[in-house]
Design a protein around this motif. Structure first.
Motif, mmCIF file in Angstrom:
data_model
loop_
_atom_site.group_PDB
_atom_site.id
_atom_site.type_symbol
_atom_site.label_atom_id
_atom_site.label_comp_id
_atom_site.label_asym_id
_atom_site.label_seq_id
_atom_site.Cartn_x
_atom_site.Cartn_y
_atom_site.Cartn_z
ATOM 1 N N PHE A 46 8.152 4.426 1.463
ATOM 2 C CA PHE A 46 6.951 3.778 1.978
ATOM 3 C C PHE A 46 6.498 2.578 1.147
ATOM 4 C CE2 PHE A 46 6.953 7.637 4.345
ATOM 5 C CZ PHE A 46 6.267 7.365 5.518
ATOM 6 N N THR A 47 7.255 2.198 0.123
ATOM 7 C CA THR A 47 6.912 0.978 -0.627
ATOM 8 C C THR A 47 7.071 -0.274 0.230
ATOM 9 O OG1 THR A 47 9.168 0.877 -1.512
ATOM 10 C CG2 THR A 47 7.512 1.974 -2.874
ATOM 11 N N PHE A 48 7.787 -0.166 1.346
ATOM 12 C CA PHE A 48 7.916 -1.351 2.202
ATOM 13 C C PHE A 48 6.583 -1.727 2.857
ATOM 14 C CE2 PHE A 48 9.042 2.144 5.137
ATOM 15 C CZ PHE A 48 8.167 1.884 6.169
ATOM 16 N N TRP A 49 5.554 -0.882 2.721
ATOM 17 C CA TRP A 49 4.229 -1.234 3.237
ATOM 18 C C TRP A 49 3.682 -2.488 2.570
ATOM 19 C CZ3 TRP A 49 0.046 1.801 5.838
ATOM 20 C CH2 TRP A 49 0.573 2.745 6.715
ATOM 21 N N ALA A 50 4.192 -2.812 1.375
ATOM 22 C CA ALA A 50 3.734 -4.026 0.689
ATOM 23 C C ALA A 50 3.964 -5.249 1.558
ATOM 24 C CB ALA A 50 4.459 -4.178 -0.648
ATOM 25 N N ALA A 51 5.107 -5.302 2.230
ATOM 26 C CA ALA A 51 5.417 -6.446 3.085
ATOM 27 C C ALA A 51 4.472 -6.528 4.267
ATOM 28 C CB ALA A 51 6.866 -6.367 3.569
ATOM 29 N N GLN A 52 4.102 -5.379 4.805
ATOM 30 C CA GLN A 52 3.222 -5.365 5.971
ATOM 31 C C GLN A 52 1.835 -5.904 5.618
ATOM 32 O OE1 GLN A 52 1.705 -1.741 8.673
ATOM 33 N NE2 GLN A 52 3.927 -1.919 8.636
ATOM 34 N N GLY A 53 1.268 -5.427 4.506
ATOM 35 C CA GLY A 53 -0.062 -5.885 4.105
ATOM 36 C C GLY A 53 -0.086 -7.340 3.684
ATOM 37 N N LEU A 54 0.884 -7.758 2.866
ATOM 38 C CA LEU A 54 0.921 -9.143 2.408
ATOM 39 C C LEU A 54 1.236 -10.103 3.550
ATOM 40 C CD1 LEU A 54 2.760 -8.757 -1.032
ATOM 41 C CD2 LEU A 54 0.332 -9.199 -0.624
ATOM 42 N N GLY A 55 2.016 -9.644 4.518
ATOM 43 C CA GLY A 55 2.304 -10.488 5.678
ATOM 44 C C GLY A 55 1.041 -10.818 6.448
ATOM 45 N N MET A 56 0.150 -9.830 6.613
ATOM 46 C CA MET A 56 -1.115 -10.079 7.307
ATOM 47 C C MET A 56 -1.989 -11.059 6.531
ATOM 48 S SD MET A 56 -2.294 -6.420 8.862
ATOM 49 C CE MET A 56 -1.280 -5.518 10.027
ATOM 50 N N SER A 57 -2.054 -10.896 5.210
ATOM 51 C CA SER A 57 -2.900 -11.789 4.415
ATOM 52 C C SER A 57 -2.351 -13.206 4.393
ATOM 53 C CB SER A 57 -3.047 -11.253 2.986
ATOM 54 O OG SER A 57 -1.857 -11.404 2.245
ATOM 55 N N MET A 58 -1.039 -13.365 4.439
ATOM 56 C CA MET A 58 -0.450 -14.705 4.485
ATOM 57 C C MET A 58 -0.807 -15.412 5.786
ATOM 58 S SD MET A 58 3.325 -14.501 2.727
ATOM 59 C CE MET A 58 3.610 -16.237 3.100
ATOM 60 N N LEU A 59 -0.870 -14.657 6.882
ATOM 61 C CA LEU A 59 -1.238 -15.257 8.167
ATOM 62 C C LEU A 59 -2.641 -15.854 8.105
ATOM 63 C CD1 LEU A 59 -0.582 -13.701 11.653
ATOM 64 C CD2 LEU A 59 -2.738 -14.795 11.152
ATOM 65 N N THR A 60 -3.590 -15.134 7.523
ATOM 66 C CA THR A 60 -4.968 -15.644 7.458
ATOM 67 C C THR A 60 -5.061 -16.872 6.561
ATOM 68 O OG1 THR A 60 -5.628 -14.244 5.571
ATOM 69 C CG2 THR A 60 -5.859 -13.316 7.774
ATOM 70 N N ARG A 61 -4.164 -16.985 5.576
ATOM 71 C CA ARG A 61 -4.234 -18.087 4.614
ATOM 72 C C ARG A 61 -3.393 -19.292 4.998
ATOM 73 N NH1 ARG A 61 -2.372 -15.392 -0.712
ATOM 74 N NH2 ARG A 61 -1.313 -13.964 0.712
ATOM 75 N N ASN A 62 -2.392 -19.101 5.849
ATOM 76 C CA ASN A 62 -1.436 -20.178 6.134
ATOM 77 C C ASN A 62 -1.560 -20.792 7.511
ATOM 78 O OD1 ASN A 62 -0.163 -20.339 3.687
ATOM 79 N ND2 ASN A 62 1.561 -19.044 4.239
#
Length: 535
Positions: free
Chosen positions: A422-438
């Protein structure tokens, strides 16, 4: 060149001419810096700003001191952040009830659920419903008070959750699960919008992590509560009958639904819709909160639909990269989440032990999300951090596929391997935050968020369906998961390459000096010369 201070009255006069504002508030506590001899200073384009935002947006950039910025953030953190975090926790808890009740007698009361394929539909139907209503939900969120719309949906989904207790057939259960998905669809898009409304760009990764890690918190609290509810024994419980008037799985649906309903009422009363509509703060503070997020360069809110931004969103490669990040992480997430308790029981643990072991999985998820956010803050490397956190997922999956459960030692090893996947959840959370910033431009951002959650829904709907009845060790399912992880690494590499080239091109064309005067204008990330991507 030297800088000189400009009084609040001077800037208010300029603002009056530019936008005919009625705002007369004194805001002398902030500093304004303009170049000497600049007779016609650059100012915002009020034709590109939402009318509501324009009442609080100054014509020129306002410098807010670090001390003042911290004061404003503390105000927002105390009022907005707890509501976001608790709401997401309750939503995750409500959605996770089906996994908890899977070993609490519901599959005995509804025999059709004994089939893995049939049981998987109870998760799939939620995300199919979200898939259908995702665009209408995002469209509505751009045009109505966000907090009130969120609160109304909480009331609806909590009512539907209580209705789960009345279902004793598969069609009835699918119906209420579908309704649950329709009303819960508002949650993540609303939070992404709220995060960009209230927080600066460098704060957003941590804020998204705070509310997104409630997926882990619900595993901890939900596991403990499920353990308690499992002790309720009705005369109809086949494994260990008792004298309770209702079944344990009915009790958990009713209890969670009532708690969420009370919370929905609180959200409607307590949560402000935006900095501009926050009646709990002074006009001067609301003005500063708007100016505070000017540096995001992504605009604040805008109800006007711009067709060229819609087209740009569809043609922008990063839109599809964010979609792929969600797709390749949610296929494993939803499948492993839906069948978590069934898999753990299959390793030889009892029902009660399995409910408690869910708490450890919650700790793993929280450590993963907070650890990845910390690494991003220290290194400023979003995509590389995602790639690093994929390594344990590869290792854990390969171990489960190759090691057979033969004794207590291998059982413990398989359990640990299952957790570290379940460490791959890091990609899911950071992917969402990158969308709001980029992504800049309100129409473009709305389209990108919609497409992002279409992929999120598609992955979540597909995940449970890759678990097959004739695959007791889940080898086929785990092989598909390995394919998802490998594809995700390719997407991360491409996105990093693409965003790096974009930043270098803007530096060549416009120079490296950045100003935030047009940060509230409704420009896209591509057309704003001061916008730089984070990766």
């Amino acid at each position: 060149m030297a800088a000189t201070g400009v009084t609040a009255d001077d800037v208010h006069t300029t603002t009056e001419v530019l936008r005919n504002s009625e705002d007369k508030k004194d805001i002398t506590q902030v500093e304004r810096v303009l170049s000497v001899g600049d007779e016609k200073p650059d100012h915002v384009d009020y034709n590109r700003i939402d009318k509501e935002v324009a009442k609080y947006a100054d014509a020129t950039e306002i410098h807010i001191s670090e001390e003042e910025n911290k004061r404003l953030k503390r105000m927002i953190d105390r009022r907005v952040l707890p509501i976001m975090v608790i709401t997401y926790f309750l939503q995750s808890l409500d959605k996770g009830t089906m996994s908890a009740t899977s070993i609490m007698g519901i599959r005995d009361d509804i025999p059709a659920l004994q089939s893995k394929a049939t049981f998987g539909w109870l998760t799939t139907c939620i995300y199919l419903a979200v898939l259908v209503v995702e665009y209408p939900t995002n469209y509505i969120l751009q045009r109505v008070p966000v907090a009130k719309y969120l609160g109304a949906n909480i009331l609806c989904w909590s009512t539907v959750l209580c209705c789960h207790a009345l279902c004793f057939s598969f069609p009835a259960l699918v119906s209420v699960r579908t309704l649950l998905g329709i009303f819960e669809a508002v949650c993540q898009p609303a939070f992404l919008i709220m995060t960009s409304l209230w927080y600066k760009r460098d704060e957003q990764a941590m804020i998204v992590t705070y509310w997104y890690m409630m997926n882990g918190a619900q595993q901890i609290v939900g596991g403990l509560l499920a353990y308690a509810f499992t002790h309720i024994r009705s005369p109809y419980y086949l494994k260990n009958p008792g004298n309770a008037p209702i079944r344990s799985w009915q009790a958990i649906f009713i209890c969670y639904g009532l708690i969420s309903f009370c919370w929905g009422v609180f959200v409607i009363i307590r949560l402000p819709d935006s900095p501009m509509r926050a009646k709990c703060w002074s006009e001067a503070d609301k003005k500063l909160m708007v100016e505070r997020v000017r540096s995001n360069q992504t605009g604040l809110q805008n109800k006007k639909f711009r067709a060229y931004q819609f087209k740009e969103a569809l043609l922008d490669p990063q839109t599809y990269c964010y979609m792929c990040i969600q797709l390749f992480t949610t296929i494993p997430t939803s499948g492993l989440g839906a069948f978590y308790n069934i898999i753990i029981v299959g390793l030889g643990f009892t029902d009660l032990e399995t409910q408690l072991l869910a708490m450890v999985l919650g700790v793993v998820i929280i450590l993963t999300l907070t650890g990845s956010a910390w690494m991003v803050r220290k290194t400023q490397q979003n995509l590389l951090t995602m790639a690093v956190f994929m390594i344990p997922a590869f290792v854990g999956t390969i171990v489960i596929m190759t090691v057979k459960n033969t004794n207590n030692a291998t059982r413990a090893g398989l359990l640990i391997s299952y957790w570290i996947i379940f460490t791959f959840w890091a990609a899911q959370g950071l992917g969402m935050s990158m969308l709001t910033r980029n992504v800049g431009g309100q129409t473009k951002k709305s389209v990108c968020i919609t497409m992002n959650f279409i992929a999120w829904c598609a992955g979540n709907a597909t995940g449970p369906k890759v678990f097959f009845d004739n695959d007791p060790r889940y080898l086929k399912s785990l092989a598909i998961h390995l394919g998802c992880y490998s594809s995700l690494l390719i997407v991360l590499a491409f996105l990093r390459f693409n965003l790096t080239l974009r930043n270098k091109k803007k530096d060549r064309e416009f120079g490296k000096e950045i100003n935030t005067i047009h940060g509230l204008d409704d420009y896209t990330d591509r057309e704003n010369p001061n916008f730089r991507y984070v990766y």
